[in-house]
Enzyme design. Structure first.
Site, short mmCIF file in Angstrom:
data_model
loop_
_atom_site.label_atom_id
_atom_site.label_comp_id
_atom_site.label_asym_id
_atom_site.label_seq_id
_atom_site.Cartn_x
_atom_site.Cartn_y
_atom_site.Cartn_z
N LYS A 192 6.03 9.90 8.41
CA LYS A 192 6.72 8.69 7.95
C LYS A 192 8.23 8.84 8.13
O LYS A 192 8.91 7.94 8.63
CB LYS A 192 6.38 8.42 6.47
CG LYS A 192 4.94 7.93 6.27
CD LYS A 192 4.52 7.88 4.81
CE LYS A 192 3.05 7.47 4.71
NZ LYS A 192 2.50 7.44 3.34
N GLN A 199 4.14 9.26 -2.57
CA GLN A 199 2.92 9.66 -1.86
C GLN A 199 1.81 10.01 -2.86
O GLN A 199 2.04 10.74 -3.83
CB GLN A 199 3.22 10.86 -0.94
CG GLN A 199 2.09 11.25 -0.02
CD GLN A 199 1.74 10.19 1.02
OE1 GLN A 199 2.59 9.41 1.47
NE2 GLN A 199 0.48 10.13 1.41
N ASP A 226 4.70 0.10 -0.46
CA ASP A 226 3.26 0.38 -0.40
C ASP A 226 2.43 -0.82 -0.85
O ASP A 226 1.22 -0.87 -0.61
CB ASP A 226 2.90 1.55 -1.33
CG ASP A 226 2.75 2.86 -0.58
OD1 ASP A 226 2.28 2.84 0.57
OD2 ASP A 226 3.07 3.91 -1.17
N1 GUN Z 1 -2.06 8.36 0.18
C1 GUN Z 1 -3.00 7.96 1.07
N2 GUN Z 1 -2.66 6.76 1.61
C2 GUN Z 1 -1.49 6.41 1.06
C3 GUN Z 1 -0.64 5.28 1.22
O1 GUN Z 1 -0.90 4.35 1.98
N3 GUN Z 1 0.51 5.30 0.47
C4 GUN Z 1 0.81 6.31 -0.39
N4 GUN Z 1 1.93 6.22 -1.11
N5 GUN Z 1 0.03 7.36 -0.57
C5 GUN Z 1 -1.11 7.41 0.16
#
Ligand code: GUN
Length: 287
Positions: free
Chosen positions: A53, A97, A120
């Site tokens: 990311k 995350q 998100d």
């Molecule tokens: N963990 C697995 N998928 C995601 C996501 O799309 N966003 C976040 N913040 N954590 C995750």
């Protein structure tokens, strides 16, 4: 042979568009769109996702800050960090995350993020907006799935979509997005009986179960579109690891189109994160 939906290429095109628009934003506002990524603990998969990311943000001209906190971080300290990121006008997106360590209540943390910076789309305000079909920040993986579907299906209205998995991150939001486009949507989950027969009725299958090769070729009707969200890391006998999806893709020759794993939905999730950060930056600055 079914079409392979080129998620990697489609994601790259989206990242390139975001990069152009991020440069325009920077020109107009004198500062770039900015994303804060928070990682608590050292989950190996999360470490990889966060790194990807951050790298893609930088390539697109989005300023990205990583906050790496030890696994023992108290919830109150994490909430303090989120509060300071909420107050910081130079930060437009905040991503925590998941998963978080067990002693931290993830819903408390997600609720604490300013909904305008919730790239998100997990804050209850954005979840509510999604469920009522009003503008908000949409979770990245479901948004990416819809973009991939739109590359191969002209008209979604009236199609039968089957979603396998009812998670808050993928299954539920993608079902709402399909419903908004007037698909007839069936959501299945771990307790669903007779899954193969349900899938056999689908024009569009979105599978996010986390079960390698769950969906077999004979479950899928000819001409269907299959979107595979699964990413399971498998150690091979030669000592190397490979990533496998939730579909037995090699059995899908009769489908109209399928996403590969890797290189399908995964890159779209990151591209949509960049797009959401730009969208949040614009909304916070321009209204
Ligand atoms: N963990 C697995 N998928 C995601 C996501 O799309 N966003 C976040 N913040 N954590 C995750």
């Amino acid at each position: 042979m079914s079409k392979i939906i080129q998620g990697k290429r489609i994601a790259r095109e989206l990242c390139d568009r975001v990069a152009i628009e991020a440069a325009e934003f920077r020109q107009k506002h004198g500062l770039p769109p900015a994303l804060a990524v928070v990682l608590v603990g050292a989950n190996p998969a999360s470490e990889i996702y966060v790194r990807q990311k951050v790298v893609e943000c930088r390539r697109a001209g989005i300023r990205s800050m990583e906050y790496r906190l030890p696994a023992v971080t108290p919830e109150a300290a994490l909430l303090d960090l989120i509060d300071s990121l909420n107050q910081d006008a130079t930060i437009h997106g905040i991503l925590v995350q998941l998963p978080l360590p067990d002693h931290i209540d993830a819903s408390e943390v997600l609720d604490a993020i300013d909904p305008g910076k919730d790239v998100d789309g997990f804050h209850p305000v954005n979840v509510g907006r999604l469920s009522t079909g009003t503008a908000g920040l949409i979770p990245c993986t479901p948004l990416g799935c819809m973009m991939l579907v739109d590359t191969v299906v002209d008209e979604l209205r009236g199609k039968h979509a089957v979603v396998i998995g009812k998670s808050n991150i993928v299954g539920k939001p993608v079902a709402l997005l399909l419903l908004e486009r007037e698909c007839t949507v069936t959501v299945t989950h771990i307790a669903t009986q007779g899954l193969p027969d349900i899938v056999r009725n689908a024009d569009i299958v979105v599978v996010a179960a986390g079960v390698p090769h769950l969906v077999r070729g004979h479950w899928v009707k000819p001409g269907a579109v299959v979107i595979d969200v699964g990413i399971t890391r498998r150690e091979r006998s030669d000592g190397k690891a490979s990533i496998v999806g939730d579909c037995a893709t090699e059995e899908m020759a009769h489908a109209d189109a399928v996403t590969p794993v890797p290189g399908g939905v995964g890159p779209m999730t990151i591209a949509c994160l960049l797009a959401n950060t730009l969208k949040a930056a614009r909304t916070l600055n321009d209204g």
